[in-house]
Design an enzyme around this catalytic site. Structure first.
Site, PDB file in Angstrom:
ATOM      1  N   SER A   1     -21.772   6.469  26.024  1.00 50.04           N
ATOM      2  CA  SER A   1     -22.095   5.374  25.108  1.00 50.04           C
ATOM      3  C   SER A   1     -22.896   5.951  23.943  1.00 50.04           C
ATOM      4  CB  SER A   1     -22.934   4.334  25.825  1.00 50.04           C
ATOM      5  OG  SER A   1     -24.199   4.907  26.108  1.00 50.04           O
ATOM      6  N   LYS A   2     -23.127   5.116  22.964  1.00 46.41           N
ATOM      7  CA  LYS A   2     -23.863   5.554  21.787  1.00 46.41           C
ATOM      8  C   LYS A   2     -25.255   6.079  22.178  1.00 46.41           C
ATOM      9  CE  LYS A   2     -24.276   4.006  17.101  1.00 46.41           C
ATOM     10  NZ  LYS A   2     -23.245   4.462  16.213  1.00 46.41           N
ATOM     11  N   ARG A   3     -25.863   5.374  23.109  1.00 44.47           N
ATOM     12  CA  ARG A   3     -27.200   5.751  23.555  1.00 44.47           C
ATOM     13  C   ARG A   3     -27.200   7.161  24.167  1.00 44.47           C
ATOM     14  NH1 ARG A   3     -29.954   4.724  28.415  1.00 44.47           N
ATOM     15  NH2 ARG A   3     -28.083   3.778  29.281  1.00 44.47           N
TER      16      ARG A   3
END
Ligand code: GLU
Length: 508
Positions: free
Chosen positions: A268-270
């Site tokens: 994910s982006k995180r």
């Protein structure tokens, strides 16, 4: 019709050292994700390792998915990472153009050849007919796929109908036999032709599908290695059939595994699934990201920090790992810190200056004073892991006035409920600062340490007061070096202002 049972003439083993022609073929449908860019890093390294060429080709045959500005951002990402290309959409090259929408005649020519050899046929099935077919297949629990209805239309009749009826061109997959493909990392991959349907190679808008376009281009551009994500493995047999039907030598296929989030699952982006340009904004150095991506899923012993040249020297494409690698953001940030410390001060201060230009408040005159940046850079080089930390850490050097921090900032721990003590300590510091000679970090520190003894205050407690007063924050570059750079006059003013604000608190 081509024989259904075949083995590629390439791709059966080691890449060898002959100069490779490797391409990166993004679709302009947005910013490339890290997995995709890592494949480009490996492709680039293989080209450089073998003394070959790295080619950029824009695959824009799906006109509906095109996103304006993507090509610029894709090229910008490669440029930022230092992946220079030898041929590409902007610089051309001997096999151009390097944008698929500008190469339509080549695909049409290939289609004509496949029609002539009966390896392809025109399909007039309407969207409704195809929907009904899919519905039937679902109901009968059969695998989806075109059932070949239009294959039976005699070519002359199909020619005639094609003049007025919309249609697509499909590849005629052999009914029997198997197709054997090779992947450099995975070895032999074999499928029964009966499991493959007659796939579309030219759409009704006369644009080719990816399947046809990349086969034609990889041949025309003399690509030796097709490096791409493993999501394309299921399509590989179709591609091999196309290469063979067109009489082209197959390239070596190298399908790379995906990158997973820590603990598995989709990145994910995180966890780091950001675009390259976001990494740039977040203060990562291109060399660090390059190094990190290279060793995420490929390794050279236990080495981590390796220079670009070292990586070019030792990179062996066969050693790409098959197991999905995990994206380790902490490692990247740590590596970035290592790269920051390795960067020559002049270079780092130029990077810092560029950030300050953007991030300092608008009232700070531009261009930002380079001499000041060069003086400050060594103070923080050892302390930061990303360039994003820089501005909040050092912006006080550029502020001729800082609002005195609120008294509660000072009045903690030792100074809790002791505003008047803090005020008078700071007044003593101001007086000492006015006198100390020369006004340099060493003598300043010596003077302040003796003042601690006079005031019977621990160094840490006094220095915290000074730090907050002079820099406006609790965390700063080394205090006395910072004071030297800020200058005597400004330091004294800030110390007196802080002292006055604390005295006001303590006044009855
Ligand atoms: N245009 C395809 C993509 O972006 C390229 C796949 C390939 O490298 O062949 O996924």
């Amino acid at each position: 019709m081509t024989s259904g049972s075949m083995t590629g003439s390439a791709g059966t083993g080691g890449a060898g050292e002959r100069p490779a022609r490797v391409r990166y073929a993004p679709s302009p449908t947005g910013d490339p994700h890290v997995g995709n860019i890592r494949t480009a890093v490996w492709a680039w390294l293989h080209a450089r390792h073998t003394g070959g060429q790295f080619i950029v080709r824009i695959e824009d045959t799906d006109q509906a998915r095109k996103i304006e500005g993507s090509v610029e951002r894709i090229l910008g990402s490669l440029e930022w990472l230092g992946l220079d290309w030898d041929e590409g959409p902007d610089i051309g090259g001997p096999f151009g153009p390097y944008v698929q929408s500008e190469r339509l005649p080549l695909y049409h020519e290939a289609v004509e050849r496949l029609l002539a050899s009966r390896d392809a046929y025109r399909c007039f099935c309407t969207a409704e007919e195809l929907d009904a077919m899919r519905e039937r297949q679902r109901a009968e629990k059969r695998p989806p796929g075109y059932e070949g209805k239009c294959r039976a239309i005699p070519p002359t009749e199909a020619e005639e109908r094609a003049k007025s009826e919309p249609h697509v061109i499909r590849f005629a997959v052999p009914d029997e036999g198997t197709t054997v493909c090779h992947d450099l990392l995975r070895g032999r991959i074999e499928v029964e032709n009966s499991t493959l349907d007659d796939f579309v190679i030219l759409k009704s808008d006369r644009y080719p599908t990816y399947h046809l376009a990349h086969v034609v281009d990889d041949h025309a551009m003399e690509i030796t290695h097709v490096t791409r994500g493993d999501e394309w493995i299921p399509s590989m047999p179709r591609h091999c059939l196309l290469f063979d039907a067109l009489g082209y030598e197959r390239p070596i296929f190298v399908h790379t595994s995906i990158i997973l989030a820590p603990g598995g699952g989709k990145l994910s982006k995180r966890h780091g699934a950001k675009s390259m340009l976001e990494y740039a904004e977040d203060g990562y150095l291109p060399d660090a990201v390059f190094n990190f991506l290279c060793i995420t899923g490929w390794g050279y012993g236990d080495e981590t920090v390796m220079s670009r040249q070292q990586l070019i020297d030792v990179f062996e494409i066969e050693n790409i790992g098959l197991n999905p690698a995990t994206f380790d953001m902490e490692k990247l940030t740590w590596m970035n810190g290592v790269y920051i410390r390795q960067t020559p001060v002049e270079e780092l201060s130029e990077m810092i200056a560029r950030r300050l230009e953007v991030e300092l408040p608008p009232d700070v005159p531009r261009p930002v004073d380079r001499a000041l940046v060069e003086a400050v850079t060594p103070l923080i080089q050892e302390r930061i892991q990303t360039l994003a930390e820089v501005t909040p850490l050092i912006d006080f050097f550029w502020q001729s006035e800082i609002a005195p921090p609120p008294p509660e900032e000072f009045l903690q721990k030792r100074w809790k409920d002791r505003a008047s003590d803090a005020a008078s300590a700071l007044e003593r510091v101001a007086a000492a600062t006015e006198e100390v000679e020369p006004f340099e970090a060493g003598p300043l520190e010596e003077r302040m340490r003796s003042l601690c003894e006079e005031l019977e205050v621990k160094a840490g407690d006094l220095f915290t007061l000074i730090r907050i007063a002079v820099t406006g924050r609790r965390v700063s570059p080394p205090l006395f070096e910072s004071m030297e750079i800020v200058g005597r006059g400004v330091c004294v003013d800030r110390l007196r202002a802080a002292s006055a604000s604390l005295a006001a608190v303590s006044a009855p």
